[in-house]
Design a protein around this motif. Sequence first.
Motif, mmCIF file in Angstrom:
data_model
loop_
_atom_site.group_PDB
_atom_site.id
_atom_site.type_symbol
_atom_site.label_atom_id
_atom_site.label_comp_id
_atom_site.label_asym_id
_atom_site.label_seq_id
_atom_site.Cartn_x
_atom_site.Cartn_y
_atom_site.Cartn_z
ATOM 1 N N ASP A 22 -35.712 14.437 -2.849
ATOM 2 C CA ASP A 22 -36.898 15.184 -2.729
ATOM 3 C C ASP A 22 -37.090 16.675 -2.867
ATOM 4 N N ALA A 23 -35.687 16.918 -1.437
ATOM 5 C CA ALA A 23 -34.959 18.419 -1.404
ATOM 6 C C ALA A 23 -34.876 19.082 -2.733
ATOM 7 N N LEU A 24 -33.425 18.104 -3.355
ATOM 8 C CA LEU A 24 -33.703 18.913 -5.382
ATOM 9 C C LEU A 24 -34.392 18.988 -5.784
ATOM 10 N N ASN A 25 -35.337 17.847 -5.413
ATOM 11 C CA ASN A 25 -36.384 18.365 -7.136
ATOM 12 C C ASN A 25 -37.880 19.014 -6.755
ATOM 13 N N ARG A 26 -37.836 19.572 -5.394
ATOM 14 C CA ARG A 26 -38.818 20.115 -4.621
ATOM 15 C C ARG A 26 -38.205 21.610 -5.273
ATOM 16 N N ALA A 27 -36.764 22.074 -5.400
ATOM 17 C CA ALA A 27 -37.006 23.251 -5.342
ATOM 18 C C ALA A 27 -36.247 23.451 -7.166
ATOM 19 N N LEU A 28 -36.194 22.728 -7.877
ATOM 20 C CA LEU A 28 -36.125 22.417 -9.134
ATOM 21 C C LEU A 28 -37.751 22.553 -10.103
ATOM 22 N N SER A 29 -38.574 21.693 -9.318
ATOM 23 C CA SER A 29 -40.008 22.083 -9.678
ATOM 24 C C SER A 29 -40.417 23.449 -10.101
ATOM 25 N N LEU A 30 -39.562 24.243 -9.498
ATOM 26 C CA LEU A 30 -40.327 25.595 -8.900
ATOM 27 C C LEU A 30 -39.796 26.393 -10.733
ATOM 28 N N PHE A 31 -38.797 25.150 -11.168
ATOM 29 C CA PHE A 31 -38.625 26.243 -12.947
ATOM 30 C C PHE A 31 -38.840 24.898 -13.490
ATOM 31 N N GLY A 32 -39.948 24.127 -13.303
ATOM 32 C CA GLY A 32 -40.412 23.002 -13.970
ATOM 33 C C GLY A 32 -39.053 22.242 -14.963
ATOM 34 N N MET A 33 -37.802 21.634 -14.284
ATOM 35 C CA MET A 33 -37.013 20.801 -14.140
ATOM 36 C C MET A 33 -36.906 19.638 -12.887
ATOM 37 N N PRO A 34 -38.220 19.180 -12.955
ATOM 38 C CA PRO A 34 -36.857 18.116 -11.701
ATOM 39 C C PRO A 34 -36.535 16.961 -12.636
ATOM 40 N N ILE A 35 -35.763 16.309 -11.662
ATOM 41 C CA ILE A 35 -35.032 14.962 -11.977
ATOM 42 C C ILE A 35 -36.075 13.271 -11.611
ATOM 43 N N GLU A 36 -35.812 12.393 -12.831
ATOM 44 C CA GLU A 36 -36.197 11.785 -12.975
ATOM 45 C C GLU A 36 -35.274 10.671 -12.030
ATOM 46 N N ASP A 38 -35.199 7.753 -11.571
ATOM 47 C CA ASP A 38 -33.500 6.705 -12.562
ATOM 48 C C ASP A 38 -32.417 7.322 -12.809
ATOM 49 N N ALA A 39 -32.862 7.864 -13.217
ATOM 50 C CA ALA A 39 -32.139 9.310 -13.294
ATOM 51 C C ALA A 39 -30.910 9.958 -12.420
ATOM 52 N N HIS A 40 -31.632 9.981 -11.486
ATOM 53 C CA HIS A 40 -30.709 9.945 -9.943
ATOM 54 C C HIS A 40 -29.925 9.145 -9.873
ATOM 55 N N LEU A 41 -30.533 8.444 -9.390
ATOM 56 C CA LEU A 41 -29.330 6.930 -9.227
ATOM 57 C C LEU A 41 -28.867 6.616 -10.162
ATOM 58 N N SER A 42 -28.990 6.974 -11.387
ATOM 59 C CA SER A 42 -27.640 6.725 -12.005
ATOM 60 C C SER A 42 -26.521 7.377 -12.476
ATOM 61 N N THR A 43 -26.718 9.174 -12.498
ATOM 62 C CA THR A 43 -26.155 9.763 -12.595
ATOM 63 C C THR A 43 -25.720 10.923 -11.878
ATOM 64 N N TYR A 44 -26.787 10.729 -11.232
ATOM 65 C CA TYR A 44 -26.586 12.150 -9.695
ATOM 66 C C TYR A 44 -26.431 11.304 -8.458
ATOM 67 N N ASP A 45 -26.824 10.405 -7.576
ATOM 68 C CA ASP A 45 -26.392 9.865 -6.898
ATOM 69 C C ASP A 45 -24.890 10.302 -6.080
ATOM 70 N N GLY A 46 -24.777 10.795 -5.092
ATOM 71 C CA GLY A 46 -23.302 10.658 -4.667
ATOM 72 C C GLY A 46 -23.072 11.948 -4.471
ATOM 73 N N LEU A 47 -23.448 12.570 -5.371
ATOM 74 C CA LEU A 47 -22.323 14.243 -6.176
ATOM 75 C C LEU A 47 -22.783 15.338 -5.525
ATOM 76 N N LEU A 56 -26.733 19.811 -14.976
ATOM 77 C CA LEU A 56 -28.175 20.263 -15.664
ATOM 78 C C LEU A 56 -28.177 21.484 -16.270
ATOM 79 N N SER A 57 -26.974 21.668 -16.240
ATOM 80 C CA SER A 57 -27.292 23.116 -17.457
ATOM 81 C C SER A 57 -26.918 22.632 -18.256
ATOM 82 N N LYS A 58 -25.858 21.380 -18.088
ATOM 83 C CA LYS A 58 -25.511 21.429 -19.293
ATOM 84 C C LYS A 58 -26.274 20.298 -20.429
ATOM 85 N N THR A 59 -27.126 19.845 -19.827
ATOM 86 C CA THR A 59 -27.962 18.747 -20.821
ATOM 87 C C THR A 59 -29.334 19.143 -20.752
ATOM 88 N N ARG A 60 -30.129 20.319 -19.900
ATOM 89 C CA ARG A 60 -31.136 20.562 -19.747
ATOM 90 C C ARG A 60 -31.162 21.812 -19.400
#
Length: 206
Positions: A22-36, A38-47, A56-60
């Motif tokens: 929630d904290a990261l998405n709140r920050a990313l939403s300011l730039f129109g780049m929230p993380i879904e 499912d993607a967070h759990l499969s790719t970003y969780d624990g990093l 995000l810079s590489k993929t989006r």
Amino acid sequence: MIKAVLFDMDGVLIDAKDWHYDALNRALSLFGMPIERDAHLSTYDGLPTKRKLEILSKTRKLPKRLHPFINSLKQDFTAEIAYSKCKPNFLHQRALSRLKAEGFKLAVCSNSIRASVDLMMRLSKLDIYLDFFLSNEDVKHAKPDPEIYVKAIERMGLAPHEVMIVEDNEHGLAAARASGAHVMAVAEVSDVYYEAIKQRIVALAV
């Protein structure tokens, strides 16, 4: 013989996975780049957040110049949520207090920044049972690299076979196994209680 137990923090001792999301998405939403989710759990969780932003810079194509600002915002939002939601958990307090009384060395090894680990351990009142904690700022390579666990084991003056690590997510489990220590995998914070931990320790002694 197990002489120490190392714990991951988020998803193990603190039910903070959604807080970080929630904290990261709140920050990313300011730039129109929230993380879904499912993607967070499969790719970003624990990093660590820095690693998430690199992905995000590489993929989006998130501009790298925004990383410091977004990271700072995210940490502020995480602290705000922690102050509101991080409370003592009786099962965890009981588990760590009994393990400590039985002579086990205890530490937390987290991919979160030092300030977050310190804050959440204090708010949960688990800090008093720990010999120390390590954050992603204490190592060059965060999980899934085993450096943080190797460093903790060395700091305790123990061999890997004398240590059990409690972890929950893919990246943390990979780091724990690569350290050479024994591993207790859990699915959620409610799986972390004294009897379950001792059962695993006893099983390892057979």
